[in-house]
Structures are given as C-alpha cells and as structure tokens.
Motif scaffolding. Sequence first.
Motif, PDB file in Angstrom:
ATOM      1  N   PRO A  99      40.260 -45.278   9.052  1.00 19.97           N
ATOM      2  CA  PRO A  99      39.993 -45.015  10.212  1.00 19.97           C
ATOM      3  C   PRO A  99      40.291 -44.981  11.144  1.00 19.97           C
ATOM      4  N   ALA A 100      40.190 -46.582  11.798  1.00 17.31           N
ATOM      5  CA  ALA A 100      40.404 -46.847  12.684  1.00 17.31           C
ATOM      6  C   ALA A 100      41.615 -46.967  13.321  1.00 17.31           C
ATOM      7  N   ILE A 101      43.053 -47.138  12.380  1.00 15.56           N
ATOM      8  CA  ILE A 101      44.004 -46.791  12.799  1.00 15.56           C
ATOM      9  C   ILE A 101      44.475 -45.920  12.506  1.00 15.56           C
ATOM     10  N   VAL A 102      43.763 -45.221  11.622  1.00 17.77           N
ATOM     11  CA  VAL A 102      45.215 -43.908  11.648  1.00 17.77           C
ATOM     12  C   VAL A 102      44.478 -42.438  12.581  1.00 17.77           C
ATOM     13  N   GLU A 103      43.001 -42.206  12.752  1.00 17.42           N
ATOM     14  CA  GLU A 103      42.374 -40.957  13.729  1.00 17.42           C
ATOM     15  C   GLU A 103      41.938 -42.000  15.247  1.00 17.42           C
ATOM     16  N   ARG A 104      41.347 -43.056  15.316  1.00 15.99           N
ATOM     17  CA  ARG A 104      41.117 -43.496  17.000  1.00 15.99           C
ATOM     18  C   ARG A 104      42.381 -43.760  17.663  1.00 15.99           C
ATOM     19  N   TRP A 105      43.573 -44.023  16.746  1.00 16.01           N
ATOM     20  CA  TRP A 105      44.479 -45.044  17.206  1.00 16.01           C
ATOM     21  C   TRP A 105      45.929 -44.592  17.450  1.00 16.01           C
ATOM     22  N   ASN A 106      45.851 -43.589  16.498  1.00 16.09           N
ATOM     23  CA  ASN A 106      47.009 -42.326  16.182  1.00 16.09           C
ATOM     24  C   ASN A 106      46.303 -40.666  16.212  1.00 16.09           C
ATOM     25  N   ALA A 107      45.225 -40.702  16.213  1.00 13.88           N
ATOM     26  CA  ALA A 107      45.554 -39.336  16.255  1.00 13.88           C
ATOM     27  C   ALA A 107      45.426 -38.468  15.403  1.00 13.88           C
ATOM     28  N   VAL A 108      45.282 -38.999  14.119  1.00  6.60           N
ATOM     29  CA  VAL A 108      45.913 -37.806  13.260  1.00  6.60           C
ATOM     30  C   VAL A 108      44.223 -38.188  11.912  1.00  6.60           C
ATOM     31  N   GLU A 109      44.347 -37.102  11.475  1.00  4.67           N
ATOM     32  CA  GLU A 109      43.436 -37.160  10.163  1.00  4.67           C
ATOM     33  C   GLU A 109      43.323 -37.846   9.422  1.00  4.67           C
ATOM     34  N   PHE A 110      42.199 -38.707   8.885  1.00  2.48           N
ATOM     35  CA  PHE A 110      42.336 -39.691   8.004  1.00  2.48           C
ATOM     36  C   PHE A 110      41.217 -39.646   6.894  1.00  2.48           C
ATOM     37  N   ALA A 111      41.875 -38.364   6.291  1.00  4.36           N
ATOM     38  CA  ALA A 111      41.756 -37.532   4.798  1.00  4.36           C
ATOM     39  C   ALA A 111      42.628 -37.581   3.552  1.00  4.36           C
ATOM     40  N   LYS A 112      41.314 -37.545   2.720  1.00  7.45           N
ATOM     41  CA  LYS A 112      41.815 -37.736   1.447  1.00  7.45           C
ATOM     42  C   LYS A 112      42.719 -39.034   1.146  1.00  7.45           C
ATOM     43  N   PRO A 113      42.457 -40.032   1.696  1.00  6.58           N
ATOM     44  CA  PRO A 113      42.860 -41.099   1.448  1.00  6.58           C
ATOM     45  C   PRO A 113      43.648 -41.262   0.051  1.00  6.58           C
ATOM     46  N   TYR A 114      42.965 -40.739  -1.088  1.00  2.79           N
ATOM     47  CA  TYR A 114      44.005 -41.571  -2.514  1.00  2.79           C
ATOM     48  C   TYR A 114      44.727 -40.632  -2.184  1.00  2.79           C
ATOM     49  N   ALA A 115      44.758 -39.346  -1.980  1.00  9.35           N
ATOM     50  CA  ALA A 115      45.394 -38.327  -2.416  1.00  9.35           C
ATOM     51  C   ALA A 115      46.786 -38.306  -1.854  1.00  9.35           C
ATOM     52  N   ARG A 116      46.463 -38.577  -0.524  1.00  8.41           N
ATOM     53  CA  ARG A 116      47.595 -38.606   0.456  1.00  8.41           C
ATOM     54  C   ARG A 116      48.645 -40.069   0.096  1.00  8.41           C
ATOM     55  N   THR A 117      48.417 -41.516  -0.814  1.00  5.31           N
ATOM     56  CA  THR A 117      48.998 -42.503  -1.008  1.00  5.31           C
ATOM     57  C   THR A 117      49.223 -42.093  -2.291  1.00  5.31           C
ATOM     58  N   ARG A 118      49.088 -41.495  -3.102  1.00  6.57           N
ATOM     59  CA  ARG A 118      49.660 -41.058  -4.221  1.00  6.57           C
ATOM     60  C   ARG A 118      50.545 -39.653  -4.001  1.00  6.57           C
ATOM     61  N   ASP A 119      50.440 -39.066  -3.342  1.00  4.69           N
ATOM     62  CA  ASP A 119      51.321 -37.659  -3.192  1.00  4.69           C
ATOM     63  C   ASP A 119      52.939 -38.508  -2.295  1.00  4.69           C
ATOM     64  N   THR A 120      52.318 -39.253  -1.626  1.00  2.00           N
ATOM     65  CA  THR A 120      53.389 -39.889  -0.449  1.00  2.00           C
ATOM     66  C   THR A 120      54.040 -41.131  -1.507  1.00  2.00           C
ATOM     67  N   LEU A 121      53.192 -41.624  -2.599  1.00  2.00           N
ATOM     68  CA  LEU A 121      54.147 -42.129  -3.554  1.00  2.00           C
ATOM     69  C   LEU A 121      54.828 -41.777  -4.381  1.00  2.00           C
ATOM     70  N   ARG A 122      54.464 -40.357  -4.814  1.00  2.00           N
ATOM     71  CA  ARG A 122      55.444 -40.301  -5.503  1.00  2.00           C
ATOM     72  C   ARG A 122      57.064 -39.069  -4.871  1.00  2.00           C
ATOM     73  N   PHE A 123      56.540 -38.787  -3.839  1.00  2.00           N
ATOM     74  CA  PHE A 123      57.334 -38.425  -2.393  1.00  2.00           C
ATOM     75  C   PHE A 123      58.348 -39.394  -2.472  1.00  2.00           C
ATOM     76  N   LEU A 124      58.147 -40.245  -2.523  1.00  2.66           N
ATOM     77  CA  LEU A 124      59.373 -41.292  -2.046  1.00  2.66           C
ATOM     78  C   LEU A 124      59.779 -41.832  -3.218  1.00  2.66           C
ATOM     79  N   LYS A 125      59.438 -41.713  -4.488  1.00  2.00           N
ATOM     80  CA  LYS A 125      60.046 -42.627  -5.758  1.00  2.00           C
ATOM     81  C   LYS A 125      61.306 -41.322  -5.937  1.00  2.00           C
ATOM     82  N   ALA A 126      60.795 -40.088  -5.487  1.00  2.00           N
ATOM     83  CA  ALA A 126      62.247 -38.731  -5.860  1.00  2.00           C
ATOM     84  C   ALA A 126      62.723 -39.096  -4.340  1.00  2.00           C
TER      85      ALA A 126
END
Length: 318
Positions: A99-126
């Motif tokens: 949360p510190a890196i994502v929200e406090r320093w980059n102004a992005v909501e840190f929401a559903k970290p597991y799902a976001r990581t999984r979805d990004t992985l699936r997108f990248l693999k394709a």
Amino acid sequence: MTQNWGMTIPFNDRSLADSQELIAELPALGYTDAWSAEVNGVDGFVPLAMASQWAPGIRLGSAIVPVFTRGPALLAMQAATLADLAPGRFVLGIGSSSPAIVERWNAVEFAKPYARTRDTLRFLKAALTGEKVSERYETFEIKGFKLERAPKTPPKVVLAALRPRMLRLAAEEADGAITNWLSPDDVRKVRAEIGDTELIARLFVCVSEDTDKVRALARWMLAAYLTVPAYAAFHDWLGRGEVLRPMHEAWAAGDRQAALKSIPDEVVDALVIHGDAATCRARIQEYVDNGLDTPVLAPIPGGEVTITQAVRDLAPTA
C-alpha cells in the motif's frame, strides 16, 4: 552449489552509472543472474537494459515490478523490450507490492492485490506471445491490445509470493515464485507449496564479524519490512507471529526504538546473513540445500569490507 547464483543490481552503495564495471565483472565471478528491484530508487527495467549490454550472457530478472503502478500494456511493452535486448535471458518478476508504494507514492488504489496480480499474469502470458488480447478480467478490461513487435522468445513471468494462495498461483500459472526475508528452514515450508516450480529469493548479506553492528542495522531493515501487512502475515504463517508481536505493538504505537529492541537476536540472525565471507557462503548454501533454486544476494554496506569486495568474496568461484 546451485546452478543459479544471483546478484542484486545496481549496488547499494553507488548509482547505476557507477555500477557498470562491477556488473561487467559478475559473469567472470561465476554469477549467473542479475536481478533488479523497484521501491523508491532506481526503476526495475533500466538497470536490466544496461546490464544486458554490460554483462552479455547473464540472466536478467526483475524482483519485482508492481502490477499496479503501470498499465498492463505498458508492462508488456517493457517486458518485450528487455526480451528483445536479452533473448532467452530475461525473466519478468511481478507482484502486488505494498500500500505504501502503490497508494501513498503512486496515487493508485491498492485493491484486490491477489486478483490484480493473477489478472496481470494472465494478460502478460497472452500478450507476450504476440496474441491480440481483448479480455474482461476481474480487475481490468483490455480492448484489442497487440504488441507491435512481440519478442521471438517470450520471457518467463514469475510472481512475488509470500503465502499459500499466491505461491500456488505461481506454481500453477507462472514460471516461478519470488520471496524474501525468510530463513533457510523457512524455505522448506515455501517449497512444499510450489512443488518443482523455480524458487527465487533475495538474501540480505553483510560480510562483517561485528555482530552488534550488523544486528543494529538489520533491525531497522526488518522493522521496515515486517510491519508491512503482507510481510506480517507471511511471518505469522511461518510461525513468528508471537515472537514478533511486541515489535508490531510498539511500531503501531509509534515507539520505533522499542520496536527495534523487541526483535530477538535469533530472528535477526535467522533472516539476515552475516559473518566472514566463508560463513556467509555456507549460510547461503543452507538455503540452497533446503530447496532454494536461485539465491539473489543483496550485500548490505556497513561491514569490514566494501560492497565491491563483498560481491567478489561471496561469488561461487571465491
């Protein structure tokens, strides 16, 4: 020794520009890997781009770049660029970060970290295969993205993973798992979750026999990391919840000195490698013997030897 023996770049005591000479020396010292990180210093990609030219032949990896702070397509483009510079030698390490890196320093909501990581992985693999991606994932939607120039050899994608759910995702859908701040004994518990998947870990090392000085430095590092919710949960899972409770309580109360003092010596010694170079190398080997595939050393300044000498003394050929 394990087949892989990694080093963190750039080095803690100098800029990337001043790291060229020592990075170029890594292959001759026996290092097989160079891994970057991304917190609040250098970014995760430029050091690898430079190392691809300074140290031809070495494997390059990011450990890690966050999935929140770049859009999925930009991550794919940067990965493709590195894969083109170092065909078959680049490994993209991604993770949820904090949360510190994502929200406090980059102004992005840190929401559903597991799902976001999984979805990004699936997108990248394709996407990294050159496929045109139009897909609605749980945490984002991609409409018609296709790399202009897909890499001839798509890079492997590995996940930062600390607990069973993310470790299992790394084993089932990624090409490996990255972890850190664990002891040699902890490796066995992590390994049990991922089977034969490659396990990568950054190991913090201080080549010094001044135990008191090393422990004082290490306590600051440990408190900064282990109070992050994901790492607190990781060490609860590893069985250190009760022994670290006083640190968490003091930290939450704003008493930093009490928090530092409450970290037992045995925890410091379990999680930070220190001693003379031979002792440190033997300790690294314990991690390997317990199931770590790729140790990625991160020499800490403050010992009796310089970082340059530590890099040389910790090499597998030393």
